[in-house]
Design an enzyme around this catalytic site. Sequence first.
Site, mmCIF file in Angstrom:
data_model
loop_
_atom_site.group_PDB
_atom_site.id
_atom_site.type_symbol
_atom_site.label_atom_id
_atom_site.label_comp_id
_atom_site.label_asym_id
_atom_site.label_seq_id
_atom_site.Cartn_x
_atom_site.Cartn_y
_atom_site.Cartn_z
ATOM 1 N N LEU A 134 0.937 -1.268 0.073
ATOM 2 C CA LEU A 134 -0.040 0.061 0.048
ATOM 3 C C LEU A 134 0.782 1.272 0.004
ATOM 4 O O LEU A 134 0.511 2.373 -0.501
ATOM 5 C CB LEU A 134 -0.950 -0.217 1.451
ATOM 6 C CG LEU A 134 -1.900 -1.063 1.194
ATOM 7 C CD1 LEU A 134 -2.559 -1.077 2.602
ATOM 8 C CD2 LEU A 134 -3.040 -1.092 0.126
ATOM 9 N N GLY A 135 2.107 1.137 0.454
ATOM 10 C CA GLY A 135 2.783 2.489 0.535
ATOM 11 C C GLY A 135 4.125 2.203 1.530
ATOM 12 O O GLY A 135 4.081 0.990 2.078
ATOM 13 N N LYS A 136 5.068 2.982 1.215
ATOM 14 C CA LYS A 136 6.521 2.975 1.829
ATOM 15 C C LYS A 136 6.695 4.092 2.820
ATOM 16 O O LYS A 136 6.360 5.175 2.356
ATOM 17 C CB LYS A 136 7.477 2.806 0.896
ATOM 18 C CG LYS A 136 7.545 1.411 0.244
ATOM 19 C CD LYS A 136 8.972 1.567 -0.525
ATOM 20 C CE LYS A 136 8.634 0.596 -1.643
ATOM 21 N NZ LYS A 136 9.991 0.795 -2.598
ATOM 22 N N GLY A 137 7.089 3.995 3.989
ATOM 23 C CA GLY A 137 7.670 5.100 5.006
ATOM 24 C C GLY A 137 8.997 4.942 5.145
ATOM 25 O O GLY A 137 9.440 4.053 4.590
ATOM 26 N N GLY A 138 9.368 5.719 5.862
ATOM 27 C CA GLY A 138 10.947 5.797 6.052
ATOM 28 C C GLY A 138 11.280 4.480 7.048
ATOM 29 O O GLY A 138 12.412 4.015 7.251
ATOM 30 N N PHE A 139 10.403 4.251 7.858
ATOM 31 C CA PHE A 139 10.117 3.472 8.910
ATOM 32 C C PHE A 139 9.869 2.192 8.452
ATOM 33 O O PHE A 139 10.048 1.322 9.070
ATOM 34 C CB PHE A 139 9.360 3.912 10.004
ATOM 35 C CG PHE A 139 9.752 3.651 11.407
ATOM 36 C CD1 PHE A 139 11.172 3.844 11.943
ATOM 37 C CD2 PHE A 139 8.915 3.423 12.204
ATOM 38 C CE1 PHE A 139 11.574 3.526 13.028
ATOM 39 C CE2 PHE A 139 9.280 3.174 13.714
ATOM 40 C CZ PHE A 139 10.540 3.071 14.074
ATOM 41 N N ALA A 140 8.880 1.963 7.516
ATOM 42 C CA ALA A 140 8.108 0.785 7.505
ATOM 43 C C ALA A 140 7.459 0.605 5.956
ATOM 44 O O ALA A 140 7.730 1.701 5.396
ATOM 45 C CB ALA A 140 6.843 0.869 8.519
ATOM 46 N N LYS A 157 1.402 -2.331 9.055
ATOM 47 C CA LYS A 157 2.603 -1.591 8.764
ATOM 48 C C LYS A 157 3.552 -2.453 9.339
ATOM 49 O O LYS A 157 3.739 -2.862 10.292
ATOM 50 C CB LYS A 157 2.577 -0.352 9.805
ATOM 51 C CG LYS A 157 3.426 0.631 9.700
ATOM 52 C CD LYS A 157 3.064 1.819 10.320
ATOM 53 C CE LYS A 157 4.154 2.870 10.337
ATOM 54 N NZ LYS A 157 3.564 4.344 10.860
ATOM 55 N N ASP A 251 3.010 15.884 13.299
ATOM 56 C CA ASP A 251 3.480 15.649 11.980
ATOM 57 C C ASP A 251 2.218 15.699 10.898
ATOM 58 O O ASP A 251 2.164 14.936 10.018
ATOM 59 C CB ASP A 251 4.320 14.167 11.911
ATOM 60 C CG ASP A 251 5.072 14.022 10.719
ATOM 61 O OD1 ASP A 251 5.401 15.259 10.004
ATOM 62 O OD2 ASP A 251 5.439 13.144 10.370
HETATM 63 N N1 LIG Z 1 -3.978 2.653 7.131
HETATM 64 C C1 LIG Z 1 -3.507 2.703 5.768
HETATM 65 N N2 LIG Z 1 -4.204 2.466 4.711
HETATM 66 C C2 LIG Z 1 -3.706 2.293 3.345
HETATM 67 N N3 LIG Z 1 -2.531 2.693 3.273
HETATM 68 C C3 LIG Z 1 -1.537 3.135 4.437
HETATM 69 C C4 LIG Z 1 -2.121 3.169 5.735
HETATM 70 N N4 LIG Z 1 -1.177 3.494 6.402
HETATM 71 C C5 LIG Z 1 -0.008 3.824 5.774
HETATM 72 N N5 LIG Z 1 -0.326 3.699 4.300
HETATM 73 C C6 LIG Z 1 0.655 3.744 3.300
HETATM 74 O O1 LIG Z 1 1.870 3.485 3.662
HETATM 75 C C7 LIG Z 1 2.512 4.752 3.593
HETATM 76 C C8 LIG Z 1 3.845 4.564 4.702
HETATM 77 O O2 LIG Z 1 3.085 4.529 5.835
HETATM 78 P P1 LIG Z 1 3.440 5.788 7.168
HETATM 79 O O3 LIG Z 1 3.669 7.009 6.569
HETATM 80 O O4 LIG Z 1 2.510 5.476 8.421
HETATM 81 O O5 LIG Z 1 4.979 4.890 7.199
HETATM 82 P P2 LIG Z 1 5.996 5.548 8.097
HETATM 83 O O6 LIG Z 1 7.213 4.606 7.857
HETATM 84 O O7 LIG Z 1 5.589 5.563 9.586
HETATM 85 O O8 LIG Z 1 6.099 6.925 7.580
HETATM 86 P P3 LIG Z 1 7.181 8.011 7.922
HETATM 87 O O9 LIG Z 1 8.269 7.890 6.992
HETATM 88 O O10 LIG Z 1 6.337 9.443 7.733
HETATM 89 O O11 LIG Z 1 7.509 8.071 9.334
HETATM 90 C C9 LIG Z 1 1.741 5.811 3.426
HETATM 91 O O12 LIG Z 1 2.220 6.748 2.936
HETATM 92 C C10 LIG Z 1 0.479 5.229 2.836
HETATM 93 O O13 LIG Z 1 0.767 5.224 1.326
#
Ligand SMILES: Nc1ncnc2c1ncn2[C@@H]1O[C@H](COP(=O)(O)OP(=O)(O)OP(=O)(O)O)[C@@H](O)[C@H]1O
Length: 748
Positions: A134-140, A157, A251
Amino acid sequence: MATRSSRAPLGQRSTNIQNGSASTKSSLLGKKDSSSKSIAFERKASDNSNNKGISSMSSNTLRRALSASSANSEASSNAETGASGGFVKKQYVSSSSTLTNKTNTPPDSIITEHRKRPNGDGYTVHQYMRGKLLGKGGFAKVYQFTSLDTNKIYAAKIVPKANLVKNRARQKLQTEIKIHRTMKHVNVCEYKHFFEDKTNCYILLEICHNQSCNEMIKRRKSLTEEETRFFMLQIIDAVSFMHDSNVIHRDLKLGNLFLSKTMNIKVGDFGLAVRVDSSDEKRKTICGTPNYIAPEVINGNKEKREHSFEVDIWSMGVICFTMLVGKPPYESKDVKSTYRRILNNEYSFPKGKVSSDARAFISSMLQSDPSLRPSLTELRQHAFISHNQIPGSLPSSCTYSAPSWSTDEFGELQVVNPTSALDINISNSAPAPQAKPASSASSKFAIYDEVQSTSKPAVSNDDRVINKLSGCVASCRIDDDEVREPPPSSATSQDPKPSPAAANSDEVSVLERMHSNLDVCLANFERIQNGGGKMEARAIAMVEESTWVSRFVDYTSKYGLGFLLNDGSSGVYFNDSTKAVLSASSDSFVYIERRKSNSDSTSEPLATYTLSDYPEDTLKKKVTLLQHFRNYLSEQQKRAEDTGETQPITSDSTKSKAPEDMIYMKKWIKTKHAMLFRLSNDTVQVQFNDETQVLISSEGNLITFVDKEKNRTLHSISDIANNQQTDVSKRLKYAKEILSQLISGTKR
Ligand SMILES: Nc1ncnc2c1ncn2[C@@H]1O[C@H](COP(=O)(O)OP(=O)(O)OP(=O)(O)O)[C@@H](O)[C@H]1O
């Protein structure tokens, strides 16, 4: 309890300073974390960090960021909003080591949770199927998970434990979970569950089907004031709830505002959130995302750096500005300049774009002095929100196109034509043909092909049809919860005219051969157990050279189905069953008429034209549509390539084809779970809603399977039979079912 929003303006609270992050004593990951150090993440020099969360950045790190080199500034031009200095693909590095984004789970794998029984007596086992990314973050990384116990779908996540070696990182995750799990509000993405295995931690969240506001703004550039009001009101509600619970999000940004299936805001990512002990408590750690960060957080003087709830109000001002203008107010070429602009409060509205109410609303939030920023109640009462109309709901088509408004009988604002995927205006458009009710009750699928004389295609959104189809695929579980479902067509089917026998028998025999090959493969594994073997090189090359539909847009409610092939050519299957295909490298196009009912020719009448030389009296509208579809799909393709979502169309595959070799779409079928395309080179492609694909060669003996991660693998039919690859074979079973319908439809 008095709501935060009804209290005195936020800044008027006492300035009692208490530093330090919320300490967590829980034993997440089985270890107590006694570290009181703040988390120090910074970004790779190559990343554009203006829109990335900075977690508790140390002042040294901040100083480094302030004196960021011009190398950084160059990287800043990759904007989330398409403007400079914006959002980037998420990837962080810790101060010493690169965080891994590998979650160590193969696609489509089953994840097992050993859940401790409440009485502490052993474990219960729970399994989840990992679906699409669904997506990528820096952490997960975030994946779709389906619970195999309950069939419920979640966003999971996945944080690799390799990223949690440092105490600070573990503490960040602990804090995130500790806060997030208490945040139960209709506009907050719901925390569901946490578990861990040897390699990863898993946070299960409510799934948000329409991505985040970030992707929406990327596609739309900017939103209308009506939509912005709709979203801002929900953000105000969510933030009021957080502040009333003494939680500062810290944030808030477009990328953390997820959108549910029904287009409601779901605030997520509590990775930088903090719970304060009292509404007067101030924080000093530096965190946030450069474009959204409040001036009091950046302030170089540590004593002045204290901040509180008002930082969220500032970020809401930035969010509102970005929604209306299309880029953040303080965005500039590098982080240092962005901070300078924030500290000087240097921003301006583009001429004539934003109403005076909206300007006043935004400016009230973007005040350097936090004590002057409005309370959430004041924001709710602001003229922008309270003196203007707010739609009751938004359709998900708003994620890619601006709505048009009308008012219903109660004077409520509502969206007109919410399912339109394209906004095509044809000056010489003929009146839409009248649709007739579906006549073929026995047909499981609607078939769109040249045998139909209907000017509107048959349609598959008849409930009866879908129910029957669901029955026939009960044994083949395919994720139904897919965002990219084509909008429903408003057309209905008409009686197909009898078609030329000779042409059809030819067509039918190809399809029947394909069908019987699949049948043998799927129904009788033993018989061909040893008959397979490796695919010949020639066969592999054949499939590698094959053509398939890269993307499509269903606009049959008005004009037809547009498609883009992997060779770069694009075309339309029009609602009157004529087709056109436009070359990737020249302006020639082929127009394919419907076969005449009195003709016994097996081929369809083709004519080649160029965009500058064609019979305008009969084809002007279609040619305009052809170009509109081409532009729309190419733009989508380009965006997907830019974000790494899809493979680029290679220059090799865009090589010019002679008109007679150009491939077009001959038929298509839409079912609840998939789209089937039959191309003029006799291959069949089944595109499932979960984004997997099977491509069946004209003989039905070679299968290309594309999994959810877009990996393309070639299989001979006997390979599949031997290995009984469940993923491929269950999809083939389904493909075979649709094929049967295609055959009976073609025979008619
Ligand atoms: N509940 C959700 N439903 C659908 N997609 C999601 C959901 N939560 C996160 N995502 C997708 O995953 C991506 C990464 O999630 P998130 O921003 O929570 O990760 P993170 O690693 O904590 O990010 P950051 O780098 O901001 O700390 C989001 O940009 C989104 O595209």
